[in-house]
Write a protein that holds these residues in place. Structure first.
Motif, short mmCIF file in Angstrom:
data_model
loop_
_atom_site.label_atom_id
_atom_site.label_comp_id
_atom_site.label_asym_id
_atom_site.label_seq_id
_atom_site.Cartn_x
_atom_site.Cartn_y
_atom_site.Cartn_z
N ASN A 226 -2.93 -6.77 7.31
CA ASN A 226 -4.04 -7.38 6.58
C ASN A 226 -3.59 -8.55 5.71
O ASN A 226 -4.30 -8.97 4.81
N GLY B 255 0.58 -1.75 6.21
CA GLY B 255 -0.44 -2.54 5.53
C GLY B 255 -0.32 -4.03 5.71
O GLY B 255 -1.24 -4.77 5.34
N TRP C 114 -9.22 5.42 10.25
CA TRP C 114 -8.96 5.12 8.85
C TRP C 114 -7.48 4.82 8.62
O TRP C 114 -7.13 3.84 7.94
N PHE C 115 -6.60 5.63 9.19
CA PHE C 115 -5.16 5.45 9.02
C PHE C 115 -4.71 4.10 9.58
O PHE C 115 -3.97 3.35 8.93
N ASN D 82 -6.57 1.38 10.12
CA ASN D 82 -7.12 0.27 9.34
C ASN D 82 -6.38 0.07 8.04
O ASN D 82 -6.25 -1.07 7.55
N LYS D 83 -5.84 1.14 7.47
CA LYS D 83 -5.12 1.04 6.20
C LYS D 83 -3.68 0.60 6.39
O LYS D 83 -3.18 -0.26 5.67
N TYR D 84 -2.99 1.19 7.41
CA TYR D 84 -1.56 0.96 7.54
C TYR D 84 -1.16 0.06 8.71
O TYR D 84 -0.05 -0.46 8.74
N ILE E 22 0.84 -1.19 0.00
CA ILE E 22 0.00 0.00 0.00
C ILE E 22 0.88 1.25 0.00
O ILE E 22 1.81 1.36 0.80
#
Length: 270
Positions: free
Chosen positions: A182, A179, A21-22, A24-26, A2
């Protein structure tokens, strides 16, 4: 991988939508100036008081978890990894009640809790790059698979670091792979050689950390600690970590057995 966009935050008693948000993404967050410089000094004083007491008492374990010993640059004995620190300090015990720390449980859900008496409790890591130091760096690893050595399924967890020394990324320190929290279970376990692999990754991100900053990372995130390019006093880095855990409450006490992965660590030095 990502694409990563660097960002730091301020932590209040509730996480913002942007922070959620940050993360969950990173898979991690970096909060600036979480505690004051005076509080940093107070926490260091408490940690070194406990270290002195444990050295004088000849302790080698706390609640079944081995302590990691080494030498200061002046040759004096030191403990480079202490655990369950807040059980031995009212000041640190009260710190873990900070409502801002509790706010981080939002990242895992309603059943998440600060693991003061679970896993290794409040850990104090003391890195120093000296001739007789036993703790200068830490290889790539993920935190969650330790559950497997306890005969449990992998549960979601966080590691929250309170940083007590300045450590710009040029001086080594924390490295993360954004990332990767995940990733598949296979990559979580075997994406790298756990604790053995110290090689830089082209996608890794180093954090510019100041004393008083707070970091939090997902237990599934690949991360490591880079050795400091300096030696002696200039290489000293101290940080406290507390887990945020889920699942059945599993406290440790003086009668707890030493987990297998800590016995393995005596064979594989990381």
């Amino acid at each position: 991988m990502i694409p990563f966009e660097p960002k730091t935050f301020t932590l209040g008693e509730k996480l913002t939508d942007e922070q959620l948000w940050f993360f969950n993404k990173y898979g991690f967050l970096h909060f600036k100036h979480f505690i004051s410089k005076d509080t940093v000094k107070q926490f260091l004083s408490e940690a070194h008081r406990i270290e002195k007491d444990w050295l004088e008492a000849g302790l080698t374990k706390m609640n079944g978890i081995p302590l990691k010993f080494g030498k200061n640059p002046d040759g004096a004995s030191m403990i480079q990894r202490l655990c369950f620190l807040s059980q031995n300090s009212q000041i640190l015990h009260e710190y873990l009640k900070d409502p801002r720390l509790k706010a981080l449980t939002q990242l895992l859900g309603y059943d998440a809790r600060i693991g003061e008496n679970e896993k290794d409790g409040l850990v104090f890591n003391h890195y120093v790059n000296a001739e007789n130091s036993k703790f200068t760096q830490m290889g790539w690893h993920t935190d969650s698979p330790r559950d497997l050595f306890l005969g449990q399924k992998i549960l979601k967890m966080l590691n929250v670091g309170t940083h007590l020394d300045d450590c710009p990324k040029e001086n080594g320190g924390l490295r993360v792979l954004p990332g990767t929290h995940n990733q598949s279970r296979f990559k979580l376990l075997f994406g790298k050689k756990q604790f053995i692999d110290h090689r830089p990754d082209p996608n890794e991100v180093g954090l510019d950390i100041e004393a008083g900053d707070l970091t939090v990372h997902d237990g599934d995130l690949w991360h490591r600690v880079e050795v400091c390019p300096f030696t002696g006093e200039n290489s000293r880095r101290r940080v406290m970590y507390i887990p945020i855990v889920t699942g059945k409450y599993a406290p440790k006490d003086a009668g707890s057995k030493t987990p297998f992965y800590h016995r393995l660590a005596k064979v594989v030095q990381f």
